[in-house]
Design a protein around this motif. Structure first.
Motif, PDB file in Angstrom:
ATOM      1  N   ASP A   1       6.306   0.038 -10.936  1.00  0.00           N
ATOM      2  CA  ASP A   1       7.593   0.731 -10.852  1.00  0.00           C
ATOM      3  C   ASP A   1       7.917   1.243  -9.455  1.00  0.00           C
ATOM      4  OD1 ASP A   1       8.410   0.779 -13.754  1.00  0.00           O
ATOM      5  OD2 ASP A   1       6.371   1.580 -13.862  1.00  0.00           O
ATOM      6  N   CYS A   2       6.875   1.509  -8.683  1.00  0.00           N
ATOM      7  CA  CYS A   2       7.140   2.123  -7.371  1.00  0.00           C
ATOM      8  C   CYS A   2       6.005   1.827  -6.404  1.00  0.00           C
ATOM      9  CB  CYS A   2       7.276   3.646  -7.564  1.00  0.00           C
ATOM     10  SG  CYS A   2       7.460   4.589  -6.041  1.00  0.00           S
ATOM     11  N   ILE A   3       6.343   1.580  -5.150  1.00  0.00           N
ATOM     12  CA  ILE A   3       5.300   1.563  -4.108  1.00  0.00           C
ATOM     13  C   ILE A   3       5.704   2.529  -3.005  1.00  0.00           C
ATOM     14  CG2 ILE A   3       4.372  -0.756  -4.499  1.00  0.00           C
ATOM     15  CD1 ILE A   3       6.085  -1.737  -2.166  1.00  0.00           C
ATOM     16  N   VAL A   4       4.713   3.173  -2.439  1.00  0.00           N
ATOM     17  CA  VAL A   4       4.956   4.041  -1.279  1.00  0.00           C
ATOM     18  C   VAL A   4       4.137   3.499  -0.116  1.00  0.00           C
ATOM     19  CG1 VAL A   4       4.962   6.375  -0.352  1.00  0.00           C
ATOM     20  CG2 VAL A   4       5.226   6.028  -2.824  1.00  0.00           C
ATOM     21  N   ASN A   5       4.829   2.926   0.852  1.00  0.00           N
ATOM     22  CA  ASN A   5       4.174   2.423   2.058  1.00  0.00           C
ATOM     23  C   ASN A   5       4.031   3.585   3.029  1.00  0.00           C
ATOM     24  OD1 ASN A   5       3.705  -0.460   1.761  1.00  0.00           O
ATOM     25  ND2 ASN A   5       5.930  -0.621   1.520  1.00  0.00           N
ATOM     26  N   ASN A   6       2.886   4.258   2.918  1.00  0.00           N
ATOM     27  CA  ASN A   6       2.655   5.467   3.714  1.00  0.00           C
ATOM     28  C   ASN A   6       1.661   5.265   4.860  1.00  0.00           C
ATOM     29  OD1 ASN A   6       2.210   8.539   4.135  1.00  0.00           O
ATOM     30  ND2 ASN A   6       0.195   7.755   3.564  1.00  0.00           N
ATOM     31  N   ALA A   7       0.629   4.422   4.655  1.00  0.00           N
ATOM     32  CA  ALA A   7      -0.414   4.261   5.679  1.00  0.00           C
ATOM     33  C   ALA A   7       0.227   3.926   7.020  1.00  0.00           C
ATOM     34  CB  ALA A   7      -1.391   3.151   5.269  1.00  0.00           C
ATOM     35  N   GLY A   8      -0.242   4.594   8.058  1.00  0.00           N
ATOM     36  CA  GLY A   8       0.340   4.332   9.375  1.00  0.00           C
ATOM     37  C   GLY A   8      -0.583   4.782  10.477  1.00  0.00           C
TER      38      GLY A   8
ATOM     39  N   VAL B   1       3.620  -3.475   5.686  1.00  0.00           N
ATOM     40  CA  VAL B   1       4.719  -3.002   4.834  1.00  0.00           C
ATOM     41  C   VAL B   1       5.491  -4.209   4.273  1.00  0.00           C
ATOM     42  CG1 VAL B   1       6.898  -1.698   4.851  1.00  0.00           C
ATOM     43  CG2 VAL B   1       4.891  -0.797   6.057  1.00  0.00           C
ATOM     44  N   ILE B   2       5.759  -5.184   5.135  1.00  0.00           N
ATOM     45  CA  ILE B   2       6.473  -6.390   4.676  1.00  0.00           C
ATOM     46  C   ILE B   2       5.631  -7.126   3.628  1.00  0.00           C
ATOM     47  CG2 ILE B   2       7.402  -8.643   5.373  1.00  0.00           C
ATOM     48  CD1 ILE B   2       8.082  -7.354   8.113  1.00  0.00           C
ATOM     49  N   ASN B   3       4.336  -7.273   3.898  1.00  0.00           N
ATOM     50  CA  ASN B   3       3.461  -7.970   2.945  1.00  0.00           C
ATOM     51  C   ASN B   3       3.437  -7.283   1.586  1.00  0.00           C
ATOM     52  OD1 ASN B   3       2.371 -10.300   4.046  1.00  0.00           O
ATOM     53  ND2 ASN B   3       0.981  -9.137   5.343  1.00  0.00           N
ATOM     54  N   ILE B   4       3.287  -5.956   1.614  1.00  0.00           N
ATOM     55  CA  ILE B   4       3.216  -5.214   0.345  1.00  0.00           C
ATOM     56  C   ILE B   4       4.544  -5.340  -0.404  1.00  0.00           C
ATOM     57  CG2 ILE B   4       2.962  -2.902  -0.690  1.00  0.00           C
ATOM     58  CD1 ILE B   4       0.877  -2.322   1.555  1.00  0.00           C
ATOM     59  N   ILE B   5       5.642  -5.260   0.316  1.00  0.00           N
ATOM     60  CA  ILE B   5       6.953  -5.411  -0.336  1.00  0.00           C
ATOM     61  C   ILE B   5       7.061  -6.800  -0.977  1.00  0.00           C
ATOM     62  CG2 ILE B   5       9.449  -5.652   0.091  1.00  0.00           C
ATOM     63  CD1 ILE B   5       9.169  -3.383   2.164  1.00  0.00           C
ATOM     64  N   GLN B   6       6.580  -7.830  -0.283  1.00  0.00           N
ATOM     65  CA  GLN B   6       6.698  -9.201  -0.824  1.00  0.00           C
ATOM     66  C   GLN B   6       5.961  -9.334  -2.151  1.00  0.00           C
ATOM     67  OE1 GLN B   6       7.698 -12.414   2.017  1.00  0.00           O
ATOM     68  NE2 GLN B   6       5.758 -11.763   2.948  1.00  0.00           N
ATOM     69  N   TYR B   7       4.732  -8.807  -2.215  1.00  0.00           N
ATOM     70  CA  TYR B   7       3.965  -8.926  -3.463  1.00  0.00           C
ATOM     71  C   TYR B   7       4.536  -8.015  -4.554  1.00  0.00           C
ATOM     72  CZ  TYR B   7       0.629 -11.962  -1.211  1.00  0.00           C
ATOM     73  OH  TYR B   7       0.055 -13.031  -0.581  1.00  0.00           O
ATOM     74  N   ALA B   8       4.945  -6.811  -4.164  1.00  0.00           N
ATOM     75  CA  ALA B   8       5.498  -5.882  -5.157  1.00  0.00           C
ATOM     76  C   ALA B   8       6.800  -6.424  -5.737  1.00  0.00           C
ATOM     77  CB  ALA B   8       5.738  -4.518  -4.513  1.00  0.00           C
ATOM     78  N   ALA B   9       7.621  -7.006  -4.869  1.00  0.00           N
ATOM     79  CA  ALA B   9       8.944  -7.486  -5.317  1.00  0.00           C
ATOM     80  C   ALA B   9       8.803  -8.571  -6.391  1.00  0.00           C
ATOM     81  CB  ALA B   9       9.743  -8.001  -4.131  1.00  0.00           C
ATOM     82  N   LYS B  10       7.730  -9.374  -6.294  1.00  0.00           N
ATOM     83  CA  LYS B  10       7.532 -10.422  -7.310  1.00  0.00           C
ATOM     84  C   LYS B  10       7.414  -9.802  -8.701  1.00  0.00           C
ATOM     85  CE  LYS B  10       5.279 -14.076  -4.761  1.00  0.00           C
ATOM     86  NZ  LYS B  10       4.083 -14.793  -4.449  1.00  0.00           N
ATOM     87  N   ILE B  11       6.646  -8.718  -8.796  1.00  0.00           N
ATOM     88  CA  ILE B  11       6.464  -8.056 -10.098  1.00  0.00           C
ATOM     89  C   ILE B  11       7.750  -7.328 -10.491  1.00  0.00           C
ATOM     90  CG2 ILE B  11       5.056  -6.396 -11.403  1.00  0.00           C
ATOM     91  CD1 ILE B  11       2.833  -6.803  -9.277  1.00  0.00           C
ATOM     92  N   MET B  12       8.336  -6.628  -9.532  1.00  0.00           N
ATOM     93  CA  MET B  12       9.533  -5.830  -9.829  1.00  0.00           C
ATOM     94  C   MET B  12      10.717  -6.698 -10.244  1.00  0.00           C
ATOM     95  SD  MET B  12       9.301  -2.974  -6.793  1.00  0.00           S
ATOM     96  CE  MET B  12       8.163  -1.571  -6.896  1.00  0.00           C
ATOM     97  N   LYS B  13      10.821  -7.885  -9.645  1.00  0.00           N
ATOM     98  CA  LYS B  13      11.938  -8.784 -10.000  1.00  0.00           C
ATOM     99  C   LYS B  13      11.870  -9.163 -11.477  1.00  0.00           C
ATOM    100  CE  LYS B  13      13.133 -11.207  -5.730  1.00  0.00           C
ATOM    101  NZ  LYS B  13      13.006 -12.473  -4.987  1.00  0.00           N
ATOM    102  N   LYS B  14      10.639  -9.402 -11.949  1.00  0.00           N
ATOM    103  CA  LYS B  14      10.481  -9.814 -13.363  1.00  0.00           C
ATOM    104  C   LYS B  14      10.944  -8.714 -14.310  1.00  0.00           C
ATOM    105  CE  LYS B  14       6.373 -12.321 -12.717  1.00  0.00           C
ATOM    106  NZ  LYS B  14       4.986 -12.093 -12.928  1.00  0.00           N
TER     107      LYS B  14
END
Ligand code: NAP
Length: 252
Positions: A90-97, A123-136
């Motif tokens: 449901d949610c990702i928080v890209n915080n590590a920096g 951040v881009i990589n995590i969004i790409q993998y998360a978006a696959k699940i979220m899109k479904k």
């Protein structure tokens, strides 16, 4: 201060950099609000105790996952694990920096590569993998932690500010692309927050910087977590592509 509003009950969340600073505050705040959390850190075992404590205290599940955010294979494995175990995200928080200051003329190739690897490419990589699940599932909230210097720039931070500026533009692009799937993408730009990262600049510079804050104090990690809670929850369900400044009115 505890904020038990149960705004995230049964929401499955991934947060990076949970072992200290802002990430740890977001982990606690989200646990208080009932989220099921994949809490990430890179040092194996470092979250085991807090994960058990929070799981018991708030009757939820905090699942530690250990990986370096620069490792795209590890990101893929975690996404597969989440999909297998809950079939939703449901949610990702890209915080590590990371932040390494360098004056113009002193910025090294290594600093540029390392900063962008953690602050932008991961951040881009995590969004790409998360978006696959979220899109479904046709829903999701992606929260990226940028910085006030990504908006305004700052002397001595040509590399770091560029990476955080990139976080803002990638947030806006992702928001446009993912809106048709009801996936929201927002960023938070903290000002000067009382963590190891900000304190690393030294006491003298910390005190100088506080003078530039309208409210004349550093922010707390919990104050960033409050903004993240809002963006993760359904209270912000029509908000996407936005940057929320949490900086006590800072002039830099
Ligand atoms: N503090 C501020 O004033 C401020 C202001 C604006 C924006 N921010 C942003 O807020 C976020 C959190 O900052 P913070 O102040 O809480 O910093 P912090 O106390 O230095 O914590 C940084 C976190 O990122 C993790 N991390 C760094 N590199 C990583 C990697 N390669 N793989 C996995 N995890 C990694 C660290 O893990 P380790 O413990 O293993 O190093 C740590 O958990 C960052 O994105 C930062 O740029 C902070």
């Amino acid at each position: 201060m505890e904020s038990r509003y149960n705004l995230l009950t049964n929401k499955v969340v991934l947060i990076t950099g949970c072992n200290r600073g802002i990430g740890k505050a977001i982990l606690k705040k989200f646990a208080e609000n009932g989220a099921i959390i994949y809490a990430s850190a890179r040092q194996s075992g470092i979250l085991d105790v807090i994960a058990e404590e929070l799981s018991n205290k708030y009757t939820t599940k905090i699942i530690p996952v250990y990986f370096d955010v620069r490792d795209s294979n590890a990101i893929k494995e975690v996404a597969l694990k989440i999909n297998k175990e809950f079939k939703r995200l449901d949610c990702i928080v890209n915080n590590a920096g990371v932040m390494e200051d360098a004056l113009i003329g002193m910025a090294t190739e290594r600093n540029m590569q390392d900063t962008f690897a953690v602050n932008v490419f991961a951040v881009i990589n995590i969004i790409q993998y998360a978006a696959k699940i979220m899109k479904k599932q046709q829903s999701g909230s992606i929260i990226n932690i940028s910085s006030i210097v990504g908006v305004n720039g700052n002397a001595g931070q040509i590399v770091y500010s560029a990476s955080k500026g990139a976080v803002i533009s990638l947030t806006k692009s992702a928001a446009k692309e993912l809106a048709p799937y009801n996936i929201r993408v927002n960023a938070i730009s903290p000002g000067m927050i009382d963590t190891d990262m900000f304190r690393s600049i030294g006491e003298t510079r910390v005190n100088e910087r506080i003078q530039k804050i309208g409210m004349k104090r550093m922010g707390s990690p919990e104050e960033i977590a409050d903004a993240a809670l809002f963006l993760a929850s359904d209270l912000s369900k029509y908000i996407s592509g936005q940057l929320i400044g949490v900086d006590g009115v800072t002039i830099i």
